[in-house]
Design a protein around this motif. Structure first.
Motif, PDB file in Angstrom:
ATOM      1  N   ALA A  12       0.841  -1.211   0.000  1.00  0.00           N
ATOM      2  CA  ALA A  12       0.000   0.000   0.000  1.00  0.00           C
ATOM      3  C   ALA A  12       0.870   1.253   0.000  1.00  0.00           C
ATOM      4  O   ALA A  12       0.625   2.200  -0.759  1.00  0.00           O
ATOM      5  CB  ALA A  12      -0.933   0.000   1.212  1.00  0.00           C
ATOM      6  N   ALA A  13       1.907   1.259   0.842  1.00  0.00           N
ATOM      7  CA  ALA A  13       2.775   2.437   0.945  1.00  0.00           C
ATOM      8  C   ALA A  13       3.558   2.667  -0.343  1.00  0.00           C
ATOM      9  O   ALA A  13       3.735   3.813  -0.785  1.00  0.00           O
ATOM     10  CB  ALA A  13       3.722   2.278   2.129  1.00  0.00           C
ATOM     11  N   ALA A  14       4.017   1.586  -0.964  1.00  0.00           N
ATOM     12  CA  ALA A  14       4.777   1.718  -2.208  1.00  0.00           C
ATOM     13  C   ALA A  14       3.893   2.242  -3.332  1.00  0.00           C
ATOM     14  O   ALA A  14       4.285   3.156  -4.080  1.00  0.00           O
ATOM     15  CB  ALA A  14       5.386   0.374  -2.589  1.00  0.00           C
ATOM     16  N   LEU A  15       2.680   1.694  -3.469  1.00  0.00           N
ATOM     17  CA  LEU A  15       1.756   2.174  -4.510  1.00  0.00           C
ATOM     18  C   LEU A  15       1.327   3.612  -4.235  1.00  0.00           C
ATOM     19  O   LEU A  15       1.140   4.400  -5.165  1.00  0.00           O
ATOM     20  CB  LEU A  15       0.522   1.264  -4.589  1.00  0.00           C
ATOM     21  CG  LEU A  15       0.743  -0.135  -5.174  1.00  0.00           C
ATOM     22  CD1 LEU A  15      -0.555  -0.933  -5.132  1.00  0.00           C
ATOM     23  CD2 LEU A  15       1.280  -0.055  -6.602  1.00  0.00           C
ATOM     24  N   PHE A  16       1.177   3.957  -2.969  1.00  0.00           N
ATOM     25  CA  PHE A  16       0.814   5.329  -2.578  1.00  0.00           C
ATOM     26  C   PHE A  16       1.899   6.307  -3.033  1.00  0.00           C
ATOM     27  O   PHE A  16       1.593   7.409  -3.507  1.00  0.00           O
ATOM     28  CB  PHE A  16       0.629   5.393  -1.064  1.00  0.00           C
ATOM     29  CG  PHE A  16       0.116   6.704  -0.559  1.00  0.00           C
ATOM     30  CD1 PHE A  16      -1.239   6.995  -0.576  1.00  0.00           C
ATOM     31  CD2 PHE A  16       0.990   7.648  -0.042  1.00  0.00           C
ATOM     32  CE1 PHE A  16      -1.712   8.207  -0.103  1.00  0.00           C
ATOM     33  CE2 PHE A  16       0.532   8.860   0.437  1.00  0.00           C
ATOM     34  CZ  PHE A  16      -0.835   9.144   0.412  1.00  0.00           C
ATOM     35  N   SER A  17       3.150   5.898  -2.896  1.00  0.00           N
ATOM     36  CA  SER A  17       4.262   6.756  -3.336  1.00  0.00           C
ATOM     37  C   SER A  17       4.214   6.986  -4.841  1.00  0.00           C
ATOM     38  O   SER A  17       4.382   8.116  -5.315  1.00  0.00           O
ATOM     39  CB  SER A  17       5.605   6.121  -2.953  1.00  0.00           C
ATOM     40  OG  SER A  17       5.724   6.010  -1.557  1.00  0.00           O
ATOM     41  N   LYS A  50      15.538   1.843  -2.499  1.00  0.00           N
ATOM     42  CA  LYS A  50      14.947   0.758  -3.310  1.00  0.00           C
ATOM     43  C   LYS A  50      13.596   1.188  -3.876  1.00  0.00           C
ATOM     44  O   LYS A  50      13.303   0.946  -5.053  1.00  0.00           O
ATOM     45  CB  LYS A  50      14.777  -0.487  -2.432  1.00  0.00           C
ATOM     46  CG  LYS A  50      13.974  -1.620  -3.071  1.00  0.00           C
ATOM     47  CD  LYS A  50      14.809  -2.420  -4.061  1.00  0.00           C
ATOM     48  CE  LYS A  50      14.186  -3.742  -4.443  1.00  0.00           C
ATOM     49  NZ  LYS A  50      12.893  -3.667  -5.091  1.00  0.00           N
ATOM     50  N   THR A  51      12.771   1.834  -3.060  1.00  0.00           N
ATOM     51  CA  THR A  51      11.465   2.315  -3.523  1.00  0.00           C
ATOM     52  C   THR A  51      11.640   3.321  -4.654  1.00  0.00           C
ATOM     53  O   THR A  51      10.958   3.246  -5.674  1.00  0.00           O
ATOM     54  CB  THR A  51      10.669   2.953  -2.358  1.00  0.00           C
ATOM     55  OG1 THR A  51      10.502   1.981  -1.320  1.00  0.00           O
ATOM     56  CG2 THR A  51       9.305   3.444  -2.817  1.00  0.00           C
ATOM     57  N   CYS A  52      12.575   4.245  -4.489  1.00  0.00           N
ATOM     58  CA  CYS A  52      12.851   5.255  -5.518  1.00  0.00           C
ATOM     59  C   CYS A  52      13.349   4.595  -6.808  1.00  0.00           C
ATOM     60  O   CYS A  52      12.932   4.980  -7.910  1.00  0.00           O
ATOM     61  CB  CYS A  52      13.873   6.260  -5.018  1.00  0.00           C
ATOM     62  SG  CYS A  52      13.232   7.383  -3.754  1.00  0.00           S
ATOM     63  N   ALA A  53      14.214   3.598  -6.669  1.00  0.00           N
ATOM     64  CA  ALA A  53      14.736   2.890  -7.851  1.00  0.00           C
ATOM     65  C   ALA A  53      13.601   2.173  -8.580  1.00  0.00           C
ATOM     66  O   ALA A  53      13.528   2.192  -9.812  1.00  0.00           O
ATOM     67  CB  ALA A  53      15.826   1.908  -7.437  1.00  0.00           C
ATOM     68  N   ASP A  54      12.700   1.557  -7.811  1.00  0.00           N
ATOM     69  CA  ASP A  54      11.561   0.859  -8.419  1.00  0.00           C
ATOM     70  C   ASP A  54      10.650   1.838  -9.158  1.00  0.00           C
ATOM     71  O   ASP A  54      10.153   1.537 -10.249  1.00  0.00           O
ATOM     72  CB  ASP A  54      10.763   0.092  -7.359  1.00  0.00           C
ATOM     73  CG  ASP A  54      11.501  -1.137  -6.850  1.00  0.00           C
ATOM     74  OD1 ASP A  54      12.476  -1.566  -7.503  1.00  0.00           O
ATOM     75  OD2 ASP A  54      11.098  -1.667  -5.792  1.00  0.00           O
TER      76      ASP A  54
END
Length: 200
Positions: free
Chosen positions: A81-86, A143-147
């Motif tokens: 949820a947090a990753a998709l929210f970003s 990692k989130t930013c790279a994705d």
């Protein structure tokens, strides 16, 4: 040859603008409250479900992604949820920068309110804890930013936002809907720092 290419671009742009008719205005009543909205405003175009960020693509709009956030919250998948929210947030900011009708930029805030309107306080807290955990851990944030960079900048026409603006009620909102000379690469790169706070 160059003249031919320019003519093809102009003709295709002209044909595209002719196919984009003004939206239908829908009136909804709920008790004493009357709401008017343009058909297609904040519309979901892909039912993505609770996907991993690595499964996302740059044709998913913020309405699609925020619906994915809601699906993840329902399944207690707070990391997803947090990753998709970003990703939804950075896409919403990107769209707000490129849409000419600045009143349309409120679409992102409305989508967030709608996403969390039926979410329990406990789930909201657990979600916020996950967001803080990402932003507070440089390696996870990196990692989130790279994705997100791998997904890439948006590759869709932001109709969901354009149709949310005041222009949808006064004129054809598709006419000159996008900012002329918009520097997509510059805005995308800037949002990595200003919105996502990606580590250098």
């Amino acid at each position: 040859m160059r003249v031919l290419c320019i003519l093809i671009v102009l003709l295709s742009t002209s044909a595209y603008s002719q196919t984009m008719a003004p939206p239908k205005i829908i009136t909804e009543r709920n008790g004493n409250i009357t709401n008017h909205r343009a058909e297609g405003s904040l519309a979901v175009t892909h039912d993505v479900g609770c996907i991993e960020l690595s499964e996302a693509n740059n044709q998913l709009t913020p309405p699609d992604l925020y619906q994915g956030v809601a699906s993840c919250l329902a399944q207690d998948r707070y990391d997803r949820a947090a990753a998709l929210f970003s990703l939804a947030g950075v896409y919403g900011n990107f769209d707000a920068a490129r849409v000419a009708d600045k009143s349309a930029g409120q679409a992102k805030a409305v989508l967030i309110m709608t996403t969390f309107s039926a979410v329990s306080q406990d789930k909201k807290k657990r979600f916020l804890d996950e967001v803080k955990a990402i932003s507070g851990n440089h390696e996870v944030l990196r990692k989130t930013c790279a994705d997100i960079r791998d997904v890439g900048k948006p590759d869709y026409y932001p109709a969901y936002m354009i149709l949310h603006g005041m222009g949808a009620f006064t004129e054809n909102p598709h006419d000159q809907a996008l900012v002329v000379g918009f520097d997509a690469a510059k805005v995308w790169n800037s949002l990595q720092t200003s919105y996502l706070h990606c580590p250098a």
